[in-house]
Design a protein around this motif. Structure first.
Motif, mmCIF file in Angstrom:
data_model
loop_
_atom_site.group_PDB
_atom_site.id
_atom_site.type_symbol
_atom_site.label_atom_id
_atom_site.label_comp_id
_atom_site.label_asym_id
_atom_site.label_seq_id
_atom_site.Cartn_x
_atom_site.Cartn_y
_atom_site.Cartn_z
ATOM 1 N N THR A 30 0.837 -1.193 0.000
ATOM 2 C CA THR A 30 0.000 0.000 0.000
ATOM 3 C C THR A 30 0.876 1.248 0.000
ATOM 4 O OG1 THR A 30 -1.927 1.038 1.023
ATOM 5 C CG2 THR A 30 -0.280 0.139 2.495
ATOM 6 N N THR A 31 0.337 2.333 -0.500
ATOM 7 C CA THR A 31 1.057 3.600 -0.524
ATOM 8 C C THR A 31 0.474 4.528 0.530
ATOM 9 O OG1 THR A 31 -0.454 4.581 -2.127
ATOM 10 C CG2 THR A 31 1.468 3.407 -3.007
ATOM 11 N N GLU A 32 1.185 5.571 0.861
ATOM 12 C CA GLU A 32 0.687 6.505 1.865
ATOM 13 C C GLU A 32 -0.166 7.616 1.254
ATOM 14 O OE1 GLU A 32 3.678 9.144 3.594
ATOM 15 O OE2 GLU A 32 5.102 8.346 2.154
ATOM 16 N N PHE A 33 -0.148 7.753 -0.060
ATOM 17 C CA PHE A 33 -0.972 8.744 -0.741
ATOM 18 C C PHE A 33 -1.033 8.401 -2.219
ATOM 19 C CE2 PHE A 33 3.329 10.456 -0.489
ATOM 20 C CZ PHE A 33 3.620 10.623 -1.821
ATOM 21 N N GLY A 34 -1.982 8.992 -2.905
ATOM 22 C CA GLY A 34 -2.108 8.777 -4.342
ATOM 23 C C GLY A 34 -1.598 9.970 -5.112
ATOM 24 N N ARG A 35 -1.878 9.973 -6.375
ATOM 25 C CA ARG A 35 -1.508 11.087 -7.252
ATOM 26 C C ARG A 35 -2.769 11.687 -7.852
ATOM 27 N NH1 ARG A 35 3.624 13.056 -6.747
ATOM 28 N NH2 ARG A 35 5.027 11.352 -6.372
ATOM 29 N N MET A 36 -2.729 12.988 -8.104
ATOM 30 C CA MET A 36 -3.859 13.662 -8.726
ATOM 31 C C MET A 36 -4.054 13.101 -10.136
ATOM 32 S SD MET A 36 -4.939 15.699 -6.437
ATOM 33 C CE MET A 36 -5.970 16.926 -7.183
ATOM 34 N N GLY A 41 1.118 20.585 -15.559
ATOM 35 C CA GLY A 41 2.103 21.085 -16.509
ATOM 36 C C GLY A 41 3.453 20.414 -16.325
ATOM 37 N N ALA A 42 4.521 21.187 -16.318
ATOM 38 C CA ALA A 42 5.877 20.651 -16.197
ATOM 39 C C ALA A 42 6.163 20.096 -14.804
ATOM 40 C CB ALA A 42 6.898 21.741 -16.536
ATOM 41 N N LYS A 43 5.316 20.400 -13.841
ATOM 42 C CA LYS A 43 5.518 19.922 -12.460
ATOM 43 C C LYS A 43 5.017 18.497 -12.255
ATOM 44 C CE LYS A 43 5.191 24.492 -10.385
ATOM 45 N NZ LYS A 43 4.483 25.319 -9.400
ATOM 46 N N GLY A 44 4.349 17.921 -13.230
ATOM 47 C CA GLY A 44 3.820 16.568 -13.087
ATOM 48 C C GLY A 44 2.509 16.566 -12.319
ATOM 49 N N ARG A 45 2.294 15.524 -11.537
ATOM 50 C CA ARG A 45 1.061 15.413 -10.765
ATOM 51 C C ARG A 45 1.361 15.567 -9.277
ATOM 52 N NH1 ARG A 45 -1.727 10.061 -12.234
ATOM 53 N NH2 ARG A 45 0.354 9.275 -12.004
ATOM 54 N N ASP A 46 0.503 16.263 -8.581
ATOM 55 C CA ASP A 46 0.681 16.509 -7.161
ATOM 56 C C ASP A 46 0.137 15.330 -6.345
ATOM 57 O OD1 ASP A 46 1.418 17.806 -4.869
ATOM 58 O OD2 ASP A 46 -0.048 19.416 -5.024
ATOM 59 N N HIS A 47 0.416 15.327 -5.057
ATOM 60 C CA HIS A 47 -0.113 14.314 -4.152
ATOM 61 C C HIS A 47 -1.616 14.489 -3.968
ATOM 62 C CE1 HIS A 47 4.131 14.512 -2.348
ATOM 63 N NE2 HIS A 47 4.079 13.558 -3.243
ATOM 64 N N ASN A 48 -2.305 13.383 -3.794
ATOM 65 C CA ASN A 48 -3.740 13.406 -3.534
ATOM 66 C C ASN A 48 -3.967 12.707 -2.199
ATOM 67 O OD1 ASN A 48 -6.508 13.152 -3.439
ATOM 68 N ND2 ASN A 48 -6.719 12.450 -5.527
ATOM 69 N N PRO A 49 -4.248 13.462 -1.130
ATOM 70 C CA PRO A 49 -4.395 12.855 0.185
ATOM 71 C C PRO A 49 -5.674 12.051 0.356
ATOM 72 C CG PRO A 49 -4.914 15.173 0.309
ATOM 73 C CD PRO A 49 -4.429 14.907 -1.092
ATOM 74 N N PHE A 50 -6.556 12.059 -0.642
ATOM 75 C CA PHE A 50 -7.834 11.366 -0.521
ATOM 76 C C PHE A 50 -7.851 9.991 -1.191
ATOM 77 C CE2 PHE A 50 -8.639 15.952 -0.523
ATOM 78 C CZ PHE A 50 -9.084 16.071 0.792
ATOM 79 N N THR A 51 -6.710 9.529 -1.655
ATOM 80 C CA THR A 51 -6.653 8.224 -2.312
ATOM 81 C C THR A 51 -5.287 7.585 -2.095
ATOM 82 O OG1 THR A 51 -7.024 7.037 -4.385
ATOM 83 C CG2 THR A 51 -5.835 9.103 -4.537
ATOM 84 N N PHE A 52 -5.220 6.280 -2.220
ATOM 85 C CA PHE A 52 -3.960 5.564 -2.188
ATOM 86 C C PHE A 52 -4.116 4.271 -2.963
ATOM 87 C CE2 PHE A 52 -6.343 4.455 1.595
ATOM 88 C CZ PHE A 52 -6.243 3.090 1.669
ATOM 89 N N THR A 53 -3.007 3.631 -3.284
ATOM 90 C CA THR A 53 -3.011 2.408 -4.072
ATOM 91 C C THR A 53 -2.695 1.226 -3.178
ATOM 92 O OG1 THR A 53 -2.230 3.652 -5.973
ATOM 93 C CG2 THR A 53 -1.962 1.274 -6.058
ATOM 94 N N THR A 54 -3.431 0.133 -3.362
ATOM 95 C CA THR A 54 -3.205 -1.073 -2.573
ATOM 96 C C THR A 54 -3.206 -2.278 -3.501
ATOM 97 O OG1 THR A 54 -4.280 -0.145 -0.626
ATOM 98 C CG2 THR A 54 -4.091 -2.519 -0.700
ATOM 99 N N GLY A 55 -2.288 -3.182 -3.261
ATOM 100 C CA GLY A 55 -2.259 -4.461 -3.958
ATOM 101 C C GLY A 55 -2.375 -5.563 -2.928
#
Length: 64
Positions: A30-36, A41-55
């Motif tokens: 599991t991750t501690e946060f997801g991505r938007m 733009g050039a900054k990529g994607r910011d952290h999304n505190p409302f989601t995370f990934t789990t396997g």
């Protein structure tokens, strides 16, 4: 990150199977946060505190 996890996670599962432990083991990543979902733009994607990934890998798991 997916590429850096593919081989180690596959090796862990193969090792557990070879030792006869896979059917008695729950493997969870599991991750501690997801991505938007959108780019910033050039900054990529910011952290999304409302989601995370789990396997999850479990031999006798049941989702209820």
């Amino acid at each position: 990150m997916g590429r850096s996890m593919d081989r180690p996670s596959a090796a862990l599962i193969k090792d557990l199977k070879a030792r006869g432990l896979l059917d008695d083991t729950i493997v969870m990543w599991t991750t501690e946060f997801g991505r938007m979902p959108c780019s910033q733009g050039a900054k990529g994607r910011d952290h999304n505190p409302f989601t995370f990934t789990t396997g999850l890998r479990a031999a006798a798991s049941k989702v209820v």
